[in-house]
Design an enzyme around this catalytic site. Sequence first.
Site, PDB file in Angstrom:
ATOM      1  CG  ASP A  78      -2.329  -0.503   0.872  1.00  0.00           C
ATOM      2  OD1 ASP A  78      -3.172  -0.534   1.502  1.00  0.00           O
ATOM      3  OD2 ASP A  78      -1.960  -1.712   0.729  1.00  0.00           O
ATOM      4  CB  CYS A 119       1.689  -5.903   4.034  1.00  0.00           C
ATOM      5  SG  CYS A 119       2.632  -5.313   4.795  1.00  0.00           S
ATOM      6  CG  ASP A 120      -2.139  -2.613   4.726  1.00  0.00           C
ATOM      7  OD1 ASP A 120      -1.341  -2.775   5.326  1.00  0.00           O
ATOM      8  OD2 ASP A 120      -2.762  -0.772   4.777  1.00  0.00           O
ATOM      9  CE  LYS A 121      -6.467  -2.393   1.477  1.00  0.00           C
ATOM     10  NZ  LYS A 121      -5.131  -1.523   2.072  1.00  0.00           N
ATOM     11  CB  CYS A 192       4.103   0.565   8.500  1.00  0.00           C
ATOM     12  SG  CYS A 192       4.526   0.540   7.097  1.00  0.00           S
ATOM     13  CD  GLU A 443      -4.702   3.106   2.002  1.00  0.00           C
ATOM     14  OE1 GLU A 443      -5.297   1.693   3.512  1.00  0.00           O
ATOM     15  OE2 GLU A 443      -3.514   2.795   2.163  1.00  0.00           O
ATOM     16  CB  SER A 469      -3.270   4.727   5.084  1.00  0.00           C
ATOM     17  OG  SER A 469      -2.472   4.006   6.115  1.00  0.00           O
TER      18      SER A 469
END
EC number: 4.2.1.9
Length: 554
Positions: A78, A119-121, A192, A443, A469
């Site tokens: 991202d 990570c995110d998705k 992160c 985002e 985000s």
Amino acid sequence: MNSKEVTKGVARAPHRSLFYAMGYTPEDLKKPLIGIVNSHNEIIPGHFHLNEIVQAVKLGVASAGGTPIEIPSIGICDGISMNHSGMKYPLASRELIADSIEAMTIAHKFDALVLVGNCDKIVPGMLMGAARLNVPAIYVSGGPMLPGKLKGKKIDLVHGAFEAVGSYAEGILSDDDLNKIEQHSCPTCGSCAGLFTANSMNSLAEALGVALPGNGTIPAPYGRRKQLAKYAGVKIMELVKKKIKLRDILTKEAFKNAIALDMAIGGSSNTTLHLMAIAHEAKVYLTLEDFDEISRRIPHITKLSPAGTHHMVDLDEAGGISAVLKELMDANLIFKDQLTVTGKTLEENIKNSLVLNDSVIRPLNNPYSNEGGIAILRGNLAPDGAVVKQSAVEPEMLYHKGVARVFDGEELAFDAIMNKKIHPGDVVVIRYEGPKGCPGMREMLSPTAAIIGLGLEKSTALITDGRFSGGTRGPCIGHISPEASEGGPIALIEEGDLIEIDISNRRISLLVSPEELSKRKENWIQPPCKAPDGTYLKRYSKLVTSASTGAVLE
């Protein structure tokens, strides 16, 4: 076992030959075949090291009597895809990940899955695919990166490089300052360092019961991270033997536990999308009302970056997610009897956990706020709902009335912010960024970080049918539904309209008469899809549903 369909019987001689070509032995094929979904690549810091995690998982599986077989998954960063056309793809990739796991698992008849992401998705995509299949499965994250340090202070990607862009534009930072910040913001591999979307989802996986204790907080560089991965390999074999499938764990109560944790720690607003999407695959009915109801009764007891100064490593050292869950359990705020991938109940997993630093994990009687980290807003501007991370909003901005500054897309808004065309009191409106309209629901971290870098976060709000985000902070309201591309009220806002935001009372209103809005609606023309013909995004735009239901595909 599912794998018998490809390993047993005379008719499967050709299938076994193909296995033997890769070095598998007849003895290997008599054991359960465990798919290890590896999302390693060399473009995401959170995934760069996952081969090491996968090797530990494989050792665990083999030691417990299984045959581990690694298969790949895509993963998008991202951060690197932020603030350009690439940001249309991360959310849409969630469905690609789920679909590819379905295809690989059924095609090769795996008996169970260990999902290795970070990570995110990638996290929700993996859990969606496994929930759809309803096989034994465990999720293992790669762990958070450590925060950076500069001039004696901890920094991270958001409280560092992203916010430095606005500060540089304001003349606060020199070229040398900016260079030092970008060099020190991300010192190690891992997701992160703050409680952004990746670490929110990795933490919620513990509350859902689909990951082992420690999954959310053990830092990526630590040996304990590989130990956890090895234990996961052992545990998946226990789930196979006990015939415990993922939907046995993913109950409505499990999702409510995850939401309760989300509210207590102040997780990313993206969790609303992802938990609803996972629930959809698990055949569990979950709505924004569930989030709002739970938010009103769960105190917010940790304040990690971007809302505060603590990072995931601090939470880990304070007792981790288990300690937070123990606080909630002792107050009867979660369902303690839920089954987890350990084969034990949630209570059995966390009963001996202790808070080791009450400045990081506050007691429930001394919270940062009496309500949870996320609030669901409604009103004539968002009839189907909108989402705000209220734990990251300054108290003076919980109520705001301001003049609309309207932009049909992120780039126009970002340019206006960077060129100092946004003023204190304004409400920045970024629309046509929803799941269908973008397509992909980008985002808005770059605009929000720029607002903060310019010192406007205590006077300027931003609303969008896009999303934010997990690193976003400030009065930023996203997921406005219906979206502009569907003719939602956000499409009818005109420059100079007054917008009222009342987070405490869960309201967001466009101060325009119903008659005027009806007139505007009659004149509104739906814009064409922005995705080129023949692309995945064009197909995605036709199938994706509202953010208010998780932006799942129909």
